[in-house]
Design a protein around this motif. Structure first.
Motif, PDB file in Angstrom:
ATOM      1  N   ASP A   1     -17.665  54.562  -7.625  1.00 12.32           N
ATOM      2  CA  ASP A   1     -18.383  55.525  -6.778  1.00 12.32           C
ATOM      3  C   ASP A   1     -19.888  55.308  -6.750  1.00 12.32           C
ATOM      4  O   ASP A   1     -20.648  56.238  -6.488  1.00 12.32           O
ATOM      5  CB  ASP A   1     -18.088  56.972  -7.193  1.00 12.32           C
ATOM      6  CG  ASP A   1     -16.660  57.379  -6.897  1.00 12.32           C
ATOM      7  OD1 ASP A   1     -16.126  56.914  -5.869  1.00 12.32           O
ATOM      8  OD2 ASP A   1     -16.091  58.137  -7.685  1.00 12.32           O
ATOM      9  N   TRP A   2     -20.352  54.100  -7.004  1.00 10.35           N
ATOM     10  CA  TRP A   2     -21.771  53.790  -6.928  1.00 10.35           C
ATOM     11  C   TRP A   2     -22.071  53.102  -5.609  1.00 10.35           C
ATOM     12  O   TRP A   2     -21.251  52.370  -5.072  1.00 10.35           O
ATOM     13  CB  TRP A   2     -22.210  52.880  -8.077  1.00 10.35           C
ATOM     14  CG  TRP A   2     -22.269  53.575  -9.388  1.00 10.35           C
ATOM     15  CD1 TRP A   2     -21.327  53.529 -10.384  1.00 10.35           C
ATOM     16  CD2 TRP A   2     -23.298  54.435  -9.865  1.00 10.35           C
ATOM     17  NE1 TRP A   2     -21.721  54.306 -11.441  1.00 10.35           N
ATOM     18  CE2 TRP A   2     -22.923  54.874 -11.152  1.00 10.35           C
ATOM     19  CE3 TRP A   2     -24.501  54.881  -9.331  1.00 10.35           C
ATOM     20  CZ2 TRP A   2     -23.706  55.725 -11.908  1.00 10.35           C
ATOM     21  CZ3 TRP A   2     -25.293  55.726 -10.083  1.00 10.35           C
ATOM     22  CH2 TRP A   2     -24.888  56.140 -11.356  1.00 10.35           C
TER      23      TRP A   2
ATOM     24  N   LEU B   1     -23.051  46.275 -14.459  1.00  7.86           N
ATOM     25  CA  LEU B   1     -22.334  46.708 -13.268  1.00  7.86           C
ATOM     26  C   LEU B   1     -22.558  45.636 -12.204  1.00  7.86           C
ATOM     27  O   LEU B   1     -23.691  45.341 -11.835  1.00  7.86           O
ATOM     28  CB  LEU B   1     -22.884  48.056 -12.795  1.00  7.86           C
ATOM     29  CG  LEU B   1     -22.267  48.710 -11.586  1.00  7.86           C
ATOM     30  CD1 LEU B   1     -20.801  49.068 -11.855  1.00  7.86           C
ATOM     31  CD2 LEU B   1     -23.046  49.959 -11.213  1.00  7.86           C
ATOM     32  N   THR B   2     -21.465  45.038 -11.747  1.00  6.92           N
ATOM     33  CA  THR B   2     -21.584  44.035 -10.691  1.00  6.92           C
ATOM     34  C   THR B   2     -21.482  44.721  -9.335  1.00  6.92           C
ATOM     35  O   THR B   2     -20.906  45.808  -9.229  1.00  6.92           O
ATOM     36  CB  THR B   2     -20.476  42.970 -10.794  1.00  6.92           C
ATOM     37  OG1 THR B   2     -19.223  43.583 -10.517  1.00  6.92           O
ATOM     38  CG2 THR B   2     -20.454  42.313 -12.166  1.00  6.92           C
ATOM     39  N   PRO B   3     -22.007  44.095  -8.292  1.00  8.77           N
ATOM     40  CA  PRO B   3     -21.872  44.685  -6.963  1.00  8.77           C
ATOM     41  C   PRO B   3     -20.409  44.941  -6.591  1.00  8.77           C
ATOM     42  O   PRO B   3     -20.094  45.939  -5.956  1.00  8.77           O
ATOM     43  CB  PRO B   3     -22.504  43.638  -6.044  1.00  8.77           C
ATOM     44  CG  PRO B   3     -23.523  42.975  -6.894  1.00  8.77           C
ATOM     45  CD  PRO B   3     -22.884  42.917  -8.260  1.00  8.77           C
ATOM     46  N   GLY B   4     -19.508  44.090  -7.033  1.00  7.30           N
ATOM     47  CA  GLY B   4     -18.087  44.273  -6.744  1.00  7.30           C
ATOM     48  C   GLY B   4     -17.470  45.476  -7.436  1.00  7.30           C
ATOM     49  O   GLY B   4     -16.505  46.061  -6.944  1.00  7.30           O
TER      50      GLY B   4
ATOM     51  N   CYS C   1     -28.122  45.959 -14.893  1.00  6.88           N
ATOM     52  CA  CYS C   1     -28.132  46.314 -16.304  1.00  6.88           C
ATOM     53  C   CYS C   1     -28.369  47.822 -16.408  1.00  6.88           C
ATOM     54  O   CYS C   1     -29.343  48.333 -15.864  1.00  6.88           O
ATOM     55  CB  CYS C   1     -29.250  45.576 -17.037  1.00  6.88           C
ATOM     56  SG  CYS C   1     -29.160  43.783 -16.877  1.00  6.88           S
ATOM     57  N   THR C   2     -27.468  48.499 -17.078  1.00  8.09           N
ATOM     58  CA  THR C   2     -27.606  49.936 -17.294  1.00  8.09           C
ATOM     59  C   THR C   2     -27.634  50.191 -18.790  1.00  8.09           C
ATOM     60  O   THR C   2     -27.400  49.286 -19.592  1.00  8.09           O
ATOM     61  CB  THR C   2     -26.440  50.719 -16.655  1.00  8.09           C
ATOM     62  OG1 THR C   2     -25.260  50.483 -17.415  1.00  8.09           O
ATOM     63  CG2 THR C   2     -26.219  50.308 -15.205  1.00  8.09           C
TER      64      THR C   2
ATOM     65  N   PRO D   1     -21.489  43.569  -0.217  1.00 11.21           N
ATOM     66  CA  PRO D   1     -21.728  45.004  -0.441  1.00 11.21           C
ATOM     67  C   PRO D   1     -22.140  45.264  -1.888  1.00 11.21           C
ATOM     68  O   PRO D   1     -21.594  44.666  -2.816  1.00 11.21           O
ATOM     69  CB  PRO D   1     -20.385  45.653  -0.112  1.00 11.21           C
ATOM     70  CG  PRO D   1     -19.382  44.555  -0.169  1.00 11.21           C
ATOM     71  CD  PRO D   1     -20.113  43.278   0.119  1.00 11.21           C
ATOM     72  N   GLY D   2     -23.098  46.135  -2.050  1.00 11.47           N
ATOM     73  CA  GLY D   2     -23.587  46.472  -3.385  1.00 11.47           C
ATOM     74  C   GLY D   2     -24.697  45.580  -3.880  1.00 11.47           C
ATOM     75  O   GLY D   2     -25.360  45.900  -4.863  1.00 11.47           O
ATOM     76  N   ALA D   3     -24.907  44.439  -3.219  1.00  8.44           N
ATOM     77  CA  ALA D   3     -25.980  43.548  -3.639  1.00  8.44           C
ATOM     78  C   ALA D   3     -27.316  44.185  -3.269  1.00  8.44           C
ATOM     79  O   ALA D   3     -27.433  44.827  -2.235  1.00  8.44           O
ATOM     80  CB  ALA D   3     -25.842  42.184  -2.974  1.00  8.44           C
TER      81      ALA D   3
END
Length: 135
Positions: A63-64, A54-57, A48-49, A13-15
């Motif tokens: 809340d992303w 921010l990692t997918p985990g 990269c922000t 999730p998030g990947a």
């Protein structure tokens, strides 16, 4: 049959879509109802922000949620060309099947039928492959 490369991957999730390629992606902040353009670094496997990584985990706790890739025109063309070729290969398989049945046909009606199947599948394969040439 399910394609094992389908996305999103429930095990990650998030990947992002295309996790093996660095590129721009859009994330959505569910709490703020906002979108953010970020860069995915495939070697480090994080986004990269402007304020850090921010990692997918980490995404769920913050809340992303992954929203979409930002594809270039070239990438879109490559994806479409690949999909067209997969469709055309399905038609090629129908041509091969029709050829086998044509060889085994015993009657005039069967021969006419499988000749028609062969011609139709060949026409479709050629037409699908030619779609990329049209503006």
């Amino acid at each position: 049959m399910t394609n094992p490369t389908n996305w999103p991957n429930p095990e990650r999730p998030g990947a992002p879509m295309f996790p093996n390629i660095s590129g721009r992606h859009v994330l959505e902040n569910k709490r703020r109802r906002s979108l953010k353009l970020v860069l995915w670094d495939h070697e480090q496997e994080h986004y990269c922000t402007e304020v850090g990584y921010l990692t997918p985990g980490d995404m769920v706790a913050m809340d992303w949620e992954y929203y979409a890739p930002c594809l270039t025109a070239t990438q879109i063309d490559e994806l479409l060309a690949g999909e067209r070729e997969r469709c055309a290969k399905e038609c090629d398989e129908k041509v091969a099947f029709a050829n086998d049945e044509l060889k085994a046909s015993g009657s005039h009606e069967e021969t006419r039928y499988w000749t028609g199947e062969h011609c139709a599948a060949t026409f479709c394969a050629d037409a699908i492959r030619g779609l990329g040439d049209k503006a």
